[in-house]
Scaffold this motif. Structure first.
Motif, PDB file in Angstrom:
ATOM      1  N   SER A  40      -1.398   3.729  -2.827  1.00 41.21           N
ATOM      2  CA  SER A  40      -1.122   4.617  -1.750  1.00 41.21           C
ATOM      3  C   SER A  40      -2.042   5.857  -2.125  1.00 41.21           C
ATOM      4  O   SER A  40      -1.538   6.479  -3.074  1.00 41.21           O
ATOM      5  CB  SER A  40       0.120   4.818  -1.111  1.00 41.21           C
ATOM      6  OG  SER A  40      -0.277   5.699   0.116  1.00 41.21           O
ATOM      7  N   SER A  41      -3.086   6.149  -1.667  1.00 43.51           N
ATOM      8  CA  SER A  41      -3.798   7.554  -1.638  1.00 43.51           C
ATOM      9  C   SER A  41      -3.814   8.149  -0.486  1.00 43.51           C
ATOM     10  O   SER A  41      -4.350   7.967   0.502  1.00 43.51           O
ATOM     11  CB  SER A  41      -5.498   7.342  -2.230  1.00 43.51           C
ATOM     12  OG  SER A  41      -6.146   8.189  -2.409  1.00 43.51           O
ATOM     13  N   HIS A  42      -3.295   9.473  -0.594  1.00 45.08           N
ATOM     14  CA  HIS A  42      -3.258  10.455   0.553  1.00 45.08           C
ATOM     15  C   HIS A  42      -2.772   9.891   1.699  1.00 45.08           C
ATOM     16  O   HIS A  42      -3.412  10.081   2.726  1.00 45.08           O
ATOM     17  CB  HIS A  42      -4.677  10.876   0.895  1.00 45.08           C
ATOM     18  CG  HIS A  42      -5.266  11.744  -0.436  1.00 45.08           C
ATOM     19  ND1 HIS A  42      -4.875  13.098  -0.805  1.00 45.08           N
ATOM     20  CD2 HIS A  42      -6.046  11.384  -1.730  1.00 45.08           C
ATOM     21  CE1 HIS A  42      -5.379  13.344  -2.044  1.00 45.08           C
ATOM     22  NE2 HIS A  42      -6.112  12.323  -2.306  1.00 45.08           N
ATOM     23  N   CYS A  43      -1.618   9.210   1.686  1.00 41.25           N
ATOM     24  CA  CYS A  43      -0.869   8.799   2.801  1.00 41.25           C
ATOM     25  C   CYS A  43       0.680   9.295   2.848  1.00 41.25           C
ATOM     26  O   CYS A  43       1.119   9.634   3.924  1.00 41.25           O
ATOM     27  CB  CYS A  43      -0.547   7.291   2.590  1.00 41.25           C
ATOM     28  SG  CYS A  43      -0.020   6.420   4.261  1.00 41.25           S
ATOM     29  N   LEU A  44       1.124   9.304   1.572  1.00 44.50           N
ATOM     30  CA  LEU A  44       2.636  10.152   1.700  1.00 44.50           C
ATOM     31  C   LEU A  44       2.801  11.364   2.370  1.00 44.50           C
ATOM     32  O   LEU A  44       3.849  11.425   2.904  1.00 44.50           O
ATOM     33  CB  LEU A  44       3.120  10.120   0.202  1.00 44.50           C
ATOM     34  CG  LEU A  44       4.574  10.338  -0.045  1.00 44.50           C
ATOM     35  CD1 LEU A  44       5.473   9.082   0.807  1.00 44.50           C
ATOM     36  CD2 LEU A  44       4.851  10.327  -1.484  1.00 44.50           C
ATOM     37  N   LEU A  97       0.209   6.097  -6.994  1.00 45.54           N
ATOM     38  CA  LEU A  97       0.355   7.073  -5.910  1.00 45.54           C
ATOM     39  C   LEU A  97      -0.466   8.213  -6.220  1.00 45.54           C
ATOM     40  O   LEU A  97      -0.680   8.726  -7.522  1.00 45.54           O
ATOM     41  CB  LEU A  97       1.950   7.375  -5.833  1.00 45.54           C
ATOM     42  CG  LEU A  97       2.262   8.399  -4.799  1.00 45.54           C
ATOM     43  CD1 LEU A  97       2.179   7.754  -3.440  1.00 45.54           C
ATOM     44  CD2 LEU A  97       3.380   8.986  -4.785  1.00 45.54           C
ATOM     45  N   VAL A  98      -1.145   8.706  -5.119  1.00 49.05           N
ATOM     46  CA  VAL A  98      -2.228   9.685  -5.276  1.00 49.05           C
ATOM     47  C   VAL A  98      -1.691  10.695  -4.140  1.00 49.05           C
ATOM     48  O   VAL A  98      -1.743  10.266  -2.818  1.00 49.05           O
ATOM     49  CB  VAL A  98      -3.496   9.305  -5.182  1.00 49.05           C
ATOM     50  CG1 VAL A  98      -4.366  10.761  -5.127  1.00 49.05           C
ATOM     51  CG2 VAL A  98      -3.767   8.542  -6.278  1.00 49.05           C
ATOM     52  N   VAL A  99      -1.383  11.829  -4.314  1.00 48.05           N
ATOM     53  CA  VAL A  99      -1.319  12.967  -3.162  1.00 48.05           C
ATOM     54  C   VAL A  99      -1.707  14.116  -3.433  1.00 48.05           C
ATOM     55  O   VAL A  99      -2.104  14.425  -4.555  1.00 48.05           O
ATOM     56  CB  VAL A  99       0.447  13.255  -2.981  1.00 48.05           C
ATOM     57  CG1 VAL A  99       1.263  11.855  -2.621  1.00 48.05           C
ATOM     58  CG2 VAL A  99       0.921  13.872  -4.166  1.00 48.05           C
ATOM     59  N   PRO A 100      -2.103  15.082  -2.290  1.00 50.08           N
ATOM     60  CA  PRO A 100      -2.803  16.310  -2.537  1.00 50.08           C
ATOM     61  C   PRO A 100      -1.891  17.285  -3.351  1.00 50.08           C
ATOM     62  O   PRO A 100      -0.868  17.287  -3.403  1.00 50.08           O
ATOM     63  CB  PRO A 100      -3.183  16.948  -1.201  1.00 50.08           C
ATOM     64  CG  PRO A 100      -2.760  15.759  -0.376  1.00 50.08           C
ATOM     65  CD  PRO A 100      -1.885  14.802  -0.930  1.00 50.08           C
ATOM     66  N   ASP A 101      -2.593  17.984  -4.318  1.00 48.99           N
ATOM     67  CA  ASP A 101      -1.839  19.076  -4.776  1.00 48.99           C
ATOM     68  C   ASP A 101      -1.825  20.216  -3.916  1.00 48.99           C
ATOM     69  O   ASP A 101      -2.861  20.747  -3.486  1.00 48.99           O
ATOM     70  CB  ASP A 101      -2.362  19.396  -6.233  1.00 48.99           C
ATOM     71  CG  ASP A 101      -1.959  20.573  -6.889  1.00 48.99           C
ATOM     72  OD1 ASP A 101      -2.426  21.875  -6.577  1.00 48.99           O
ATOM     73  OD2 ASP A 101      -1.095  20.565  -7.771  1.00 48.99           O
ATOM     74  N   GLN A 110      -2.052  12.264  -9.385  1.00 46.71           N
ATOM     75  CA  GLN A 110      -1.950  10.889  -9.417  1.00 46.71           C
ATOM     76  C   GLN A 110      -0.637  10.471 -10.355  1.00 46.71           C
ATOM     77  O   GLN A 110      -0.645  11.078 -11.434  1.00 46.71           O
ATOM     78  CB  GLN A 110      -3.144  10.330 -10.073  1.00 46.71           C
ATOM     79  CG  GLN A 110      -2.892   8.564 -10.325  1.00 46.71           C
ATOM     80  CD  GLN A 110      -4.288   7.962 -10.753  1.00 46.71           C
ATOM     81  OE1 GLN A 110      -5.326   7.724  -9.836  1.00 46.71           O
ATOM     82  NE2 GLN A 110      -4.529   7.906 -11.940  1.00 46.71           N
ATOM     83  N   ALA A 111      -0.049   9.465 -10.142  1.00 48.78           N
ATOM     84  CA  ALA A 111       1.212   9.074 -10.729  1.00 48.78           C
ATOM     85  C   ALA A 111       1.320   7.566 -10.896  1.00 48.78           C
ATOM     86  O   ALA A 111       0.539   6.865  -9.880  1.00 48.78           O
ATOM     87  CB  ALA A 111       2.480   9.554 -10.083  1.00 48.78           C
TER      88      ALA A 111
END
Length: 234
Positions: free
Chosen positions: A66-70, A95-99, A228-229
């Motif tokens: 998942s990229s930029h969804c959580l 998992l990828v989220v914005p910092d 990214q994790a």
């Protein structure tokens, strides 16, 4: 933030893609930007990612990406727990989220995406954001989880354009800055509507915005501003 998976894949490299995106892959919140052509998409037309177990059985996928969804989920912990349940033992969650510092830049609600419901930080005890999650802690609380890697990705990001001011003075500037940002977008739209280029007034506004530390949406270009994790299910 459009086509972030494509930008991130260029950073990851071929070895990463072969290691984690083999077998059966689910891509949550992918839109038209599938992380790999063979991945199974899950987006709004497929159901509600907040309650993904209503649509897919547990332990079905070798990799859930998942990229930029959580950050769009109503209940981050519950959504993440459901996504994790989809991963087979021995499989991975990528998992990828914005910092929050690099992307939101001290402004909440987010001025670059008004659908963001959460922000994320890495290895920082405190946050300026009222809805911040420390990502390492969040992922460590998943059952049978081993964090393989977790890091900030800031390729092409210009830190000279970043200015986050804490405290009352910072809050004052953020309030002042929101008004300036509104004027910024209004004048941009007027210039585009009437086909006008740079003017003396435009340059003056740019100087004011830079002085106020106004945030610039660097991810509209090639920059990434994210965490990214990779987590393995033991």
């Amino acid at each position: 933030m459009g086509f972030e998976a494509q930008k991130t894949n260029r950073i990851r490299g071929e070895k990463f893609l072969q290691t984690y995106f083999s077998g059966r892959v689910l891509d949550i919140g992918c839109g038209p930007d599938l992380v790999t052509p063979t991945a199974q998409p899950f987006d709004r037309e497929h159901g509600d990612a907040n309650h993904i177990l209503d649509y897919l059985p547990p332990q079905t996928f070798d990799c859930v990406h998942s990229s930029h969804c959580l950050e769009h989920m109503e209940d981050v912990r519950n959504a993440l727990a459901q996504w994790w349940t989809l991963v087979k033992p021995g499989g991975h969650l990528v998992l990828v989220v914005p910092d929050e510092d690099l992307y939101e830049q001290g402004y909440w609600p987010s001025i670059f995406n008004n659908d963001h419901k959460a922000s994320f930080r890495l290895d920082k005890k405190n946050s300026w954001s009222p809805v911040s999650y420390e990502l390492r802690e969040l992922l460590s609380n998943l059952p049978n989880a081993e964090i393989i890697e977790i890091k900030i990705q800031d390729n092409e990001y210009d830190y000279a354009l970043l200015r986050i001011l804490p405290g009352p003075f910072g809050r004052f500037l953020r309030l002042l800055g929101k008004g300036t940002l509104w004027l910024h977008y209004k004048r941009r739209s007027l210039f585009q509507r009437f086909g006008l280029g740079k003017t003396g007034i435009d340059r003056v506004f740019n100087k004011i915005e830079r002085f106020l530390g106004m945030p610039i949406a660097q991810t509209d270009g090639q920059a990434v501003a994210q965490i990214q994790a990779v987590i393995r299910k033991i």
